[in-house]
Design a protein around this motif. Structure first.
Motif, mmCIF file in Angstrom:
data_model
loop_
_atom_site.group_PDB
_atom_site.id
_atom_site.type_symbol
_atom_site.label_atom_id
_atom_site.label_comp_id
_atom_site.label_asym_id
_atom_site.label_seq_id
_atom_site.Cartn_x
_atom_site.Cartn_y
_atom_site.Cartn_z
ATOM 1 N N PRO A 229 0.812 -1.227 0.000
ATOM 2 C CA PRO A 229 0.000 0.000 0.000
ATOM 3 C C PRO A 229 0.837 1.265 0.000
ATOM 4 C CG PRO A 229 -0.882 -1.599 1.548
ATOM 5 C CD PRO A 229 0.424 -2.149 1.074
ATOM 6 N N GLU A 230 1.960 1.268 0.743
ATOM 7 C CA GLU A 230 2.778 2.480 0.771
ATOM 8 C C GLU A 230 3.409 2.766 -0.594
ATOM 9 O OE1 GLU A 230 5.085 -0.927 2.763
ATOM 10 O OE2 GLU A 230 3.063 -0.081 2.790
ATOM 11 N N ALA A 231 3.739 1.695 -1.337
ATOM 12 C CA ALA A 231 4.273 1.894 -2.682
ATOM 13 C C ALA A 231 3.209 2.489 -3.591
ATOM 14 C CB ALA A 231 4.786 0.574 -3.247
ATOM 15 N N LEU A 232 1.972 2.014 -3.458
ATOM 16 C CA LEU A 232 0.873 2.553 -4.264
ATOM 17 C C LEU A 232 0.603 4.005 -3.914
ATOM 18 C CD1 LEU A 232 -1.487 2.344 -6.221
ATOM 19 C CD2 LEU A 232 -2.843 1.320 -4.382
ATOM 20 N N ARG B 3 0.761 9.686 -5.844
ATOM 21 C CA ARG B 3 1.131 11.084 -5.647
ATOM 22 C C ARG B 3 1.963 11.601 -6.828
ATOM 23 N NH1 ARG B 3 3.245 10.287 -1.229
ATOM 24 N NH2 ARG B 3 5.426 10.183 -1.835
ATOM 25 N N GLN B 4 2.818 10.759 -7.382
ATOM 26 C CA GLN B 4 3.701 11.185 -8.463
ATOM 27 C C GLN B 4 3.057 11.092 -9.836
ATOM 28 O OE1 GLN B 4 7.936 9.647 -7.838
ATOM 29 N NE2 GLN B 4 6.840 8.449 -6.298
ATOM 30 N N VAL B 5 2.168 10.121 -10.014
ATOM 31 C CA VAL B 5 1.615 9.875 -11.338
ATOM 32 C C VAL B 5 0.343 10.682 -11.602
ATOM 33 C CG1 VAL B 5 0.027 7.947 -10.831
ATOM 34 C CG2 VAL B 5 1.343 7.965 -12.982
ATOM 35 N N ALA B 6 -0.124 11.446 -10.621
ATOM 36 C CA ALA B 6 -1.374 12.197 -10.776
ATOM 37 C C ALA B 6 -1.402 13.086 -12.024
ATOM 38 C CB ALA B 6 -1.640 13.030 -9.523
ATOM 39 N N PRO B 7 -0.331 13.844 -12.348
ATOM 40 C CA PRO B 7 -0.398 14.668 -13.571
ATOM 41 C C PRO B 7 -0.587 13.835 -14.835
ATOM 42 C CG PRO B 7 1.407 15.371 -12.158
ATOM 43 C CD PRO B 7 0.915 14.085 -11.588
ATOM 44 N N ILE B 8 0.012 12.653 -14.874
ATOM 45 C CA ILE B 8 -0.129 11.788 -16.039
ATOM 46 C C ILE B 8 -1.561 11.277 -16.149
ATOM 47 C CG2 ILE B 8 0.620 9.605 -17.078
ATOM 48 C CD1 ILE B 8 3.371 10.087 -15.915
ATOM 49 N N LEU C 183 8.811 11.074 -16.099
ATOM 50 C CA LEU C 183 8.689 10.996 -14.646
ATOM 51 C C LEU C 183 9.778 10.133 -14.043
ATOM 52 C CD1 LEU C 183 7.181 11.547 -12.027
ATOM 53 C CD2 LEU C 183 5.611 9.678 -12.595
ATOM 54 N N HIS C 184 10.063 8.982 -14.646
ATOM 55 C CA HIS C 184 11.101 8.099 -14.109
ATOM 56 C C HIS C 184 12.484 8.730 -14.225
ATOM 57 C CE1 HIS C 184 8.333 4.967 -13.294
ATOM 58 N NE2 HIS C 184 8.101 4.625 -14.544
ATOM 59 N N SER C 185 12.726 9.474 -15.292
ATOM 60 C CA SER C 185 14.020 10.145 -15.442
ATOM 61 C C SER C 185 14.274 11.082 -14.272
ATOM 62 C CB SER C 185 14.065 10.923 -16.758
ATOM 63 O OG SER C 185 13.942 10.065 -17.860
ATOM 64 N N LEU C 186 13.249 11.811 -13.868
ATOM 65 C CA LEU C 186 13.370 12.724 -12.734
ATOM 66 C C LEU C 186 13.548 11.947 -11.437
ATOM 67 C CD1 LEU C 186 13.246 15.641 -11.699
ATOM 68 C CD2 LEU C 186 10.768 15.408 -11.566
ATOM 69 N N THR D 20 7.864 2.061 -8.663
ATOM 70 C CA THR D 20 8.085 2.254 -10.093
ATOM 71 C C THR D 20 7.057 1.487 -10.918
ATOM 72 O OG1 THR D 20 10.464 2.593 -9.759
ATOM 73 C CG2 THR D 20 9.753 1.954 -11.966
ATOM 74 N N LEU D 21 6.815 0.239 -10.566
ATOM 75 C CA LEU D 21 5.854 -0.569 -11.310
ATOM 76 C C LEU D 21 4.419 -0.077 -11.095
ATOM 77 C CD1 LEU D 21 7.333 -4.152 -10.787
ATOM 78 C CD2 LEU D 21 7.580 -2.634 -12.765
ATOM 79 N N TRP D 22 4.145 0.418 -9.902
ATOM 80 C CA TRP D 22 2.805 0.965 -9.650
ATOM 81 C C TRP D 22 2.561 2.202 -10.517
ATOM 82 C CZ3 TRP D 22 -1.491 -0.867 -8.364
ATOM 83 C CH2 TRP D 22 -1.671 -1.772 -7.318
ATOM 84 N N ILE D 23 3.575 3.043 -10.676
ATOM 85 C CA ILE D 23 3.425 4.246 -11.509
ATOM 86 C C ILE D 23 3.008 3.851 -12.919
ATOM 87 C CG2 ILE D 23 4.750 6.055 -12.685
ATOM 88 C CD1 ILE D 23 6.273 6.462 -10.052
ATOM 89 N N ASN D 24 3.699 2.855 -13.491
ATOM 90 C CA ASN D 24 3.363 2.415 -14.837
ATOM 91 C C ASN D 24 1.971 1.803 -14.898
ATOM 92 O OD1 ASN D 24 5.921 3.225 -15.473
ATOM 93 N ND2 ASN D 24 6.697 1.208 -16.001
ATOM 94 N N ALA D 25 1.628 0.990 -13.892
ATOM 95 C CA ALA D 25 0.331 0.315 -13.889
ATOM 96 C C ALA D 25 -0.821 1.308 -13.761
ATOM 97 C CB ALA D 25 0.281 -0.708 -12.757
#
Length: 239
Positions: free
Chosen positions: A15-18, A23-28, A126-129, A141-146
Motif C-alpha cells: 500500500p505504501e508503494a501505491l 502522488r507522483q503519477v497524478a499529472p499523467i 517521470l522516471h528520469s526525474l 516504479t511498477l505501480w506508476i506504470n500500472a
C-alpha cells in the motif's frame, strides 16, 4: 570502483508503494483520461469494435501509435502500412529504454519486460526525474506504470461508452491535455541552461523536420540532434 546498485526495496505491491506512486503519477492520469477518451471516441467512429478499441489500449498502450493507427485505418490503409508506420513512430522507445537501463541493473528479466511494456513518453519523463534522485524503488516504479495504463484504459472505456453522444471530440479541446501534461513534466526536469537549450533545440528541430516532410522520423531525429548539440555545448563549456 564501487558501483551503487539499485535497491530492491518496495518490490512488493505494498500500500505504501501505491500511495507514493499515486502522488507522483497524478499529472499523467489527468492527461491520460481525456486523451484516452478522445481515442475511444475516434476509434469507434473509424469502425473499430468496442472490444478491439479497448484491447488496443490494453495490449498496445501507445497513445500516439494508437491515434495514428486509427487515422490510417480511417483512410483505408493496409494492415502492413499501419504496422510499419506505428513501428517507426515507436522507435523512440529504444532511446528512452537505453537512457533508463543503467538505473535498472539488478532487476529480474520479468520485471524489466513488464517495465518496458508499460513505458511511455510521460512515464519516461517521470522516471528520469525520479531516478536522478536515487535508486528506483521497484514497487513504486511498477505501480506508476500500472496506474498510468489503468488511466489510459479507463479513458478509452469512457470514450467507447460516450461515442454515440459525442459527434466530434475536437470542439472539446481534449487534445490540449497531452501538451499541457508534457510541459508540466519537462519543467520538473530542467536543471540549468543546457536543459533549456536541449528542449528548445528539440522542439525547433522537430517542427522544421516535420515541415520538411520527415514525418514520423522527425521526433527521433530531433531528439538525437538536440542531445548531440547539448552534449557538445556542455563539453565545450566545461573546457
Amino acid at each position: 570502483m564501487n558501483v551503487r546498485m539499485p535497491t530492491m526495496d518496495g518490490a512488493r505491491w505494498a500500500p505504501e508503494a501505491l500511495t507514493g506512486a499515486l502522488r507522483q503519477v497524478a499529472p499523467i492520469v489527468l492527461g491520460y483520461l481525456p486523451v484516452g477518451f478522445a481515442y475511444g471516441v475516434l476509434a469507434l467512429k473509424t469502425g473499430l469494435s468496442p472490444l478491439n478499441t479497448v484491447l488496443m489500449s490494453v495490449l498496445v498502450f501507445a497513445g500516439s501509435a494508437q491515434l495514428i493507427a486509427v487515422g490510417l485505418l480511417a483512410a483505408g490503409a493496409s494492415p502492413l502500412s499501419v504496422a510499419a508506420t506505428t513501428f517507426v513512430v515507436n522507435l523512440r522507445h529504444l532511446l528512452m529504454a537505453a537512457s533508463l537501463a543503467p538505473h535498472l541493473r539488478g532487476w529480474s528479466a520479468p520485471r524489466l519486460a513488464w517495465f518496458g511494456f508499460q513505458l511511455t513518453d510521460e512515464t519516461f519523463a517521470l522516471h528520469s526525474l525520479r531516478f536522478m534522485q536515487g535508486p528506483p524503488r521497484v514497487g513504486e516504479t511498477l505501480w506508476i506504470n500500472a496506474v498510468a495504463q489503468g488511466a489510459w484504459v479507463a479513458g478509452t472505456i469512457l470514450g467507447v461508452a460516450a461515442s454515440t453522444a459525442v459527434a466530434d471530440v475536437r470542439p472539446l479541446g481534449l487534445d490540449y491535455a497531452l501538451p499541457a501534461m508534457f510541459i508540466a513534466l519537462v519543467v520538473g526536469q530542467v536543471r540549468g541552461a543546457i536543459h533549456v537549450l536541449a528542449g528548445l533545440a528539440a522542439a525547433g528541430l522537430a517542427l522544421w523536420l516535420h515541415a520538411a516532410g520527415a514525418g514520423p522520423w522527425s521526433v527521433i531525429l530531433a531528439t538525437l540532434g538536440a542531445a548531440a548539440l547539448a552534449t557538445g555545448v556542455s563539453a565545450w563549456t566545461r573546457r
